[in-house]
Design an enzyme around this catalytic site. Structure first.
Site, PDB file in Angstrom:
ATOM      1  CG  ASP A  57      -2.132   0.955   1.260  1.00  0.00           C
ATOM      2  OD1 ASP A  57      -2.109   1.872   0.692  1.00  0.00           O
ATOM      3  OD2 ASP A  57      -3.164   0.342   1.521  1.00  0.00           O
TER       4      ASP A  57
ATOM      5  CB  THR B 260      -6.567   1.863  -0.257  1.00  0.00           C
ATOM      6  OG1 THR B 260      -5.574   2.673   0.244  1.00  0.00           O
ATOM      7  CG2 THR B 260      -6.578   0.739   0.057  1.00  0.00           C
TER       8      THR B 260
ATOM      9  CG  ASP C 167     -12.362  -2.650   6.154  1.00  0.00           C
ATOM     10  OD1 ASP C 167     -11.933  -1.805   5.204  1.00  0.00           O
ATOM     11  OD2 ASP C 167     -13.271  -2.219   6.881  1.00  0.00           O
TER      12      ASP C 167
ATOM     13  CG  HIS D  53      -1.703   8.457   4.686  1.00  0.00           C
ATOM     14  ND1 HIS D  53      -2.189   9.492   3.929  1.00  0.00           N
ATOM     15  CD2 HIS D  53      -1.907   7.341   4.148  1.00  0.00           C
ATOM     16  CE1 HIS D  53      -2.869   9.050   3.016  1.00  0.00           C
ATOM     17  NE2 HIS D  53      -2.716   7.789   3.076  1.00  0.00           N
TER      18      HIS D  53
ATOM     19  CG  HIS E 225      -2.630   8.100  -1.946  1.00  0.00           C
ATOM     20  ND1 HIS E 225      -3.905   7.265  -2.055  1.00  0.00           N
ATOM     21  CD2 HIS E 225      -2.264   7.656  -0.576  1.00  0.00           C
ATOM     22  CE1 HIS E 225      -4.213   6.939  -0.777  1.00  0.00           C
ATOM     23  NE2 HIS E 225      -3.171   6.922   0.066  1.00  0.00           N
TER      24      HIS E 225
HETATM   25 ZN    ZN Z   1      -3.805   2.837  -0.471  1.00  0.00          ZN
HETATM   26 ZN    ZN Z   2      -3.259   5.867   1.785  1.00  0.00          ZN
END
Ligand code: ZN
Ligand code: ZN
Length: 559
Positions: free
Chosen positions: A52, A93, A175, A323, A500
């Site tokens: 991620d 995401t 999740d 983040h 993002h």
């Molecule tokens: Zn993400």
């Molecule tokens: Zn993010």
């Protein structure tokens, strides 16, 4: 050579069929295939790994700190695609995970963001919330399903192709990152519930009770072990020369810390940072996902039947760290050094449990991330912060001036404006006209770079640039009436940390490596959009493409 024969055979057959149809003669007997097509064997296990918020450049930037058996093992023995981009806005995401696994963009799969305004229900919704289901394994956090994803995934297609044999399982801290990749027909999806739970949980969409191996995992004390220690740098911090000083102005703080600096005393910090939720925000959140992947492979005996299983893994803690601290922080660098160790460990587990020749894997990211704009400003690079309140105030002024009403705007979210259709009708105004006037006017607002109406996106085909990426992210049923794009490196976010969501290259450029059984060794600079991953996998497995697929297989990676 075999491929050429196969293509010739197909074209010959098609020609024959056409001939048969047009001449209305009797059907010719089919040509025997035994000698032209070798019997195809799928690998025992497919593994999708999503990191991620992983930027493409992390593979290069921190390369000197990586070992030989993590990212480098994939790079040296797999096929590395160096110019892979997201081809839609917004790069969030849920959208990224869905696009990877469905081979298409929000236009078709319907997951237009993580959260969005549902103009039919008139409420703000979350992509995987589903109140028809209950939490399995904890008190809350599990009323989820993938029903808002309108198309099938490659995990669905693999199950369908094998007459619902073989297992598809999704696991992640988040999740949405477990649920969407695993698809509609998943055997299970598991994600980590923080707060005072500290467990992997699921939803009654999949099962009524956690399997014994999950219960055992949840009782093994691993989450506590990680949180009772300290997060210090993996190597001497003085060797972390690729990132900004540990204490700088562009990083966010954990509650209870006065500086964003190592070491982090986790036993103390968990008390003030949501107890088990702290695990999500530190690199050990990735470690527990590898632990859980190992438990899943063993518990479900993945890769041991006569059918192909699919394990969809998503590592989320890299995103939380980005983040909070930004993409140029020591914390971020340390998180990727440790991520490399997790990849090494995952590959070792796969080698041992499934066998190196029995699995095929891809590694990519759901989006990348921007450098902290305040930092870029200090280097005289333009950019900054989008002011949502100022935007709203100006928008209301515009509608008052032009249409004598401040009630025309129903919602602003994800850089989209939803109009109040009832009010517009009552005022006897035309929706398309109101949309166009607003789109034209808001272009004058500070930091607005581009605007376009939904109507234009429905009636014009853009094949280049920002408007094309907006169009790929636009869903006629769910998206807003006016869409706008902030200036490059301009974000609606805190002055610390990275985020993002845009269509600019800092958000769209991600790694993509294929590795394992049936994959060539190599690398290429050819451009591929992210939606090409899914059809590459379906081509490789020789199964039907996902039902909304708009990508093309990346032929060069396949043996
Ligand atoms: Zn993400
Ligand atoms: Zn993010």
């Amino acid at each position: 050579m075999k491929k050429i024969i196969f293509i010739l055979f197909i074209s010959f057959t098609i020609t024959n069929c056409i001939a048969v149809k047009s001449k209305k003669t009797t059907i010719v007997s089919p040509i025997k295939t035994e000698n032209t097509i070798e019997e195809f064997k799928r690998p025992k296990l497919m593994v999708g790994v999503i990191v991620d918020q992983m930027r493409y450049d992390y593979l290069i930037k921190f390369s000197s700190k990586y070992g030989n058996n993590g990212f480098k093992r994939l790079l040296q023995n797999g096929y590395n695609l160096e110019n892979v981009h997201y081809n839609y806005i917004p790069t969030y995401t849920a959208v990224g995970h869905t696009s990877i696994y469905t081979g298409t963009t929000p236009t078709n799969h319907g997951i237009i963001s993580n959260n969005w305004y549902d103009k039919y229900e008139k409420e703000y919704i979350y992509c995987v919330d589903d109140s028809r289901y209950e939490t399995v394994g904890a008190k809350t956090g599990g009323q989820k399903s993938p029903y808002r994803m309108l198309t099938t995934t490659i995990t669905d297609q693999l199950r369908l192709a094998q007459n619902m044999n073989g297992k598809s399982i999704g696991i992640s801290i988040k999740d949405r990152s477990a649920i969407l990749p695993a698809g509609h027909t998943a055997n299970a999806a598991y994600w980590f519930e923080g707060g005072d739970e500290g467990k992997f949980i699921s939803s009654t969409f999949y099962m009524n009770e956690l399997p014994e191996w999950v219960k055992e995992f949840n009782n093994n004390g691993k989450a506590n072990n990680y949180l009772n220690g300290t997060w210090d740098t993996f190597y001497d911090i003085n060797t972390y020369t690729e990132t900004l000083p540990d204490n700088n102005n562009y990083e966010g703080l954990f509650n209870g810390k006065t500086t964003p600096t190592f070491p982090y005393n986790l036993a103390e910090l968990r008390k003030l940072n949501g107890n088990y939720s702290l695990l999500k925000a530190i690199p050990f959140g990735n470690s527990i996902v590898t632990d859980f992947a190992e438990a899943t492979i063993k518990g479900e005996k993945l890769g041991s039947s006569n059918f192909t299983d699919f394990l969809a893994i998503s590592y989320s803690s890299t995103d939380y760290v980005g983040h909070q601290f930004g993409v140029d922080a020591k914390e971020l660098e340390d998180t990727y050094i440790r991520m490399d160790k997790e990849i090494e460990r995952l590959l070792q587990i796969l080698d041992t449990e499934v066998g190196a020749e029995n699995y095929t894997l891809f590694l990519t990211a759901d989006h990348a991330a921007v450098e902290v704009p305040a930092y870029l400003n200090s280097l005289k690079i333009p950019g900054g912060y989008f002011n949502d309140d100022e935007f709203k105030t100006t928008l209301n002024k515009i509608t008052l001036e032009r249409f004598n009403s401040t009630e025309l705007i129903e919602n602003i979210s994800n850089y989209q404006i939803y109009l109040n259709k009832e009010k517009i009708k009552a005022l006897k105004l035309d929706v398309n006209h109101v949309s166009q006037v607003i789109a034209d006017e808001i272009l004058n607002i500070n930091n607005v770079y581009k605007t376009v109406t939904g109507h234009t996106l429905q009636t014009t085909n853009f094949d280049l640039g920002v408007l094309q990426t907006l169009q790929n992210g636009y869903n006629q049923k769910f998206s807003g009436d006016i869409l706008f794009v902030p200036n490059p490196t301009t974000i609606s976010y805190d002055k610390t940390g990275s985020t993002h969501g845009s269509g600019y290259s800092y958000d769209t450029h991600v790694p993509l490596i294929f590795y394992g059984s049936g994959i060539k060794k190599g690398q290429s600079d050819n451009y591929y959009p992210i939606i090409d991953i899914a059809p590459t996998i379906t081509s490789f497995l020789k199964i039907t493409q996902a039902n909304g697929n708009t990508g093309k297989p990346i032929i060069e990676v396949l043996k």
